[in-house]
Design a protein around this motif. Sequence first.
Motif, PDB file in Angstrom:
ATOM      1  N   ARG A  69     -24.447 -12.437   9.496  1.00  0.00           N
ATOM      2  CA  ARG A  69     -25.452 -12.326   8.429  1.00  0.00           C
ATOM      3  C   ARG A  69     -25.773 -10.862   8.121  1.00  0.00           C
ATOM      4  NH1 ARG A  69     -27.409 -13.521   3.948  1.00  0.00           N
ATOM      5  NH2 ARG A  69     -29.634 -13.773   3.754  1.00  0.00           N
ATOM      6  N   LEU A  70     -25.937 -10.047   9.143  1.00  0.00           N
ATOM      7  CA  LEU A  70     -26.211  -8.621   8.925  1.00  0.00           C
ATOM      8  C   LEU A  70     -25.033  -7.927   8.241  1.00  0.00           C
ATOM      9  CD1 LEU A  70     -28.071  -7.643  12.198  1.00  0.00           C
ATOM     10  CD2 LEU A  70     -28.981  -7.486   9.876  1.00  0.00           C
ATOM     11  N   THR A  71     -23.818  -8.330   8.592  1.00  0.00           N
ATOM     12  CA  THR A  71     -22.643  -7.764   7.950  1.00  0.00           C
ATOM     13  C   THR A  71     -22.621  -8.121   6.468  1.00  0.00           C
ATOM     14  OG1 THR A  71     -21.411  -7.905  10.021  1.00  0.00           O
ATOM     15  CG2 THR A  71     -20.110  -7.678   8.006  1.00  0.00           C
ATOM     16  N   HIS A 109     -25.253  -6.024   4.705  1.00  0.00           N
ATOM     17  CA  HIS A 109     -24.777  -4.652   4.581  1.00  0.00           C
ATOM     18  C   HIS A 109     -23.781  -4.536   3.417  1.00  0.00           C
ATOM     19  CE1 HIS A 109     -22.409  -1.069   5.662  1.00  0.00           C
ATOM     20  NE2 HIS A 109     -23.545  -0.620   6.170  1.00  0.00           N
ATOM     21  N   GLN A 110     -22.866  -5.494   3.300  1.00  0.00           N
ATOM     22  CA  GLN A 110     -21.866  -5.469   2.238  1.00  0.00           C
ATOM     23  C   GLN A 110     -22.514  -5.644   0.857  1.00  0.00           C
ATOM     24  OE1 GLN A 110     -19.153  -8.512   3.510  1.00  0.00           O
ATOM     25  NE2 GLN A 110     -17.973  -7.096   4.786  1.00  0.00           N
ATOM     26  N   ARG A 111     -23.474  -6.542   0.761  1.00  0.00           N
ATOM     27  CA  ARG A 111     -24.162  -6.755  -0.529  1.00  0.00           C
ATOM     28  C   ARG A 111     -24.923  -5.509  -0.965  1.00  0.00           C
ATOM     29  NH1 ARG A 111     -26.412 -12.580   0.937  1.00  0.00           N
ATOM     30  NH2 ARG A 111     -24.468 -13.728   0.742  1.00  0.00           N
ATOM     31  N   ILE A 112     -25.599  -4.883  -0.024  1.00  0.00           N
ATOM     32  CA  ILE A 112     -26.329  -3.651  -0.344  1.00  0.00           C
ATOM     33  C   ILE A 112     -25.343  -2.583  -0.800  1.00  0.00           C
ATOM     34  CG2 ILE A 112     -27.752  -1.782   0.577  1.00  0.00           C
ATOM     35  CD1 ILE A 112     -28.960  -3.898   2.512  1.00  0.00           C
ATOM     36  N   ASP A 113     -24.203  -2.482  -0.120  1.00  0.00           N
ATOM     37  CA  ASP A 113     -23.184  -1.502  -0.486  1.00  0.00           C
ATOM     38  C   ASP A 113     -22.665  -1.761  -1.903  1.00  0.00           C
ATOM     39  OD1 ASP A 113     -21.536   0.769   0.242  1.00  0.00           O
ATOM     40  OD2 ASP A 113     -19.853  -0.643   0.276  1.00  0.00           O
ATOM     41  N   GLU A 114     -22.459  -3.019  -2.248  1.00  0.00           N
ATOM     42  CA  GLU A 114     -22.013  -3.368  -3.600  1.00  0.00           C
ATOM     43  C   GLU A 114     -23.057  -2.956  -4.641  1.00  0.00           C
ATOM     44  OE1 GLU A 114     -21.204  -7.545  -3.529  1.00  0.00           O
ATOM     45  OE2 GLU A 114     -19.537  -7.312  -2.127  1.00  0.00           O
ATOM     46  N   ALA A 157     -29.704  -1.986   8.042  1.00  0.00           N
ATOM     47  CA  ALA A 157     -28.779  -3.065   8.395  1.00  0.00           C
ATOM     48  C   ALA A 157     -27.725  -2.560   9.382  1.00  0.00           C
ATOM     49  CB  ALA A 157     -28.121  -3.632   7.141  1.00  0.00           C
ATOM     50  N   LYS A 158     -27.206  -1.362   9.138  1.00  0.00           N
ATOM     51  CA  LYS A 158     -26.196  -0.779  10.024  1.00  0.00           C
ATOM     52  C   LYS A 158     -26.776  -0.535  11.420  1.00  0.00           C
ATOM     53  CE  LYS A 158     -23.043   3.141  10.291  1.00  0.00           C
ATOM     54  NZ  LYS A 158     -22.601   4.372   9.624  1.00  0.00           N
ATOM     55  N   ASP A 159     -27.991  -0.019  11.477  1.00  0.00           N
ATOM     56  CA  ASP A 159     -28.644   0.216  12.765  1.00  0.00           C
ATOM     57  C   ASP A 159     -28.841  -1.089  13.526  1.00  0.00           C
ATOM     58  OD1 ASP A 159     -28.747   2.947  12.342  1.00  0.00           O
ATOM     59  OD2 ASP A 159     -30.858   2.955  11.724  1.00  0.00           O
ATOM     60  N   ALA A 160     -29.233  -2.126  12.815  1.00  0.00           N
ATOM     61  CA  ALA A 160     -29.428  -3.434  13.453  1.00  0.00           C
ATOM     62  C   ALA A 160     -28.105  -3.950  14.014  1.00  0.00           C
ATOM     63  CB  ALA A 160     -30.025  -4.427  12.464  1.00  0.00           C
ATOM     64  N   MET A 165     -31.996   0.836   3.011  1.00  0.00           N
ATOM     65  CA  MET A 165     -31.782  -0.556   3.405  1.00  0.00           C
ATOM     66  C   MET A 165     -30.443  -0.714   4.119  1.00  0.00           C
ATOM     67  SD  MET A 165     -33.137  -2.533  -0.010  1.00  0.00           S
ATOM     68  CE  MET A 165     -32.386  -4.080   0.463  1.00  0.00           C
ATOM     69  N   LYS A 166     -29.431  -0.052   3.590  1.00  0.00           N
ATOM     70  CA  LYS A 166     -28.094  -0.122   4.184  1.00  0.00           C
ATOM     71  C   LYS A 166     -28.098   0.459   5.597  1.00  0.00           C
ATOM     72  CE  LYS A 166     -23.396   1.380   3.210  1.00  0.00           C
ATOM     73  NZ  LYS A 166     -22.524   2.124   2.307  1.00  0.00           N
TER      74      LYS A 166
END
Length: 57
Positions: free
Chosen positions: A7-9, A12-17, A43-46, A39-40
Amino acid sequence: MTARTFRLTQIHQRIDERLRSEMRKRVPDWLEVSRLKKMKLRAKDALHRLAKRAKPA
């Protein structure tokens, strides 16, 4: 891969998009870019915290 990691991945991908989309605009909204980058990073830290916890000691 756990459900939480998956889910975190995805997050992260949606935020990057969204970030890439904003950056492609002729005049990007720099406040939105900054918000998305933060936000990205959260997510990466988590994801890194989960990976660190999953490693055997």
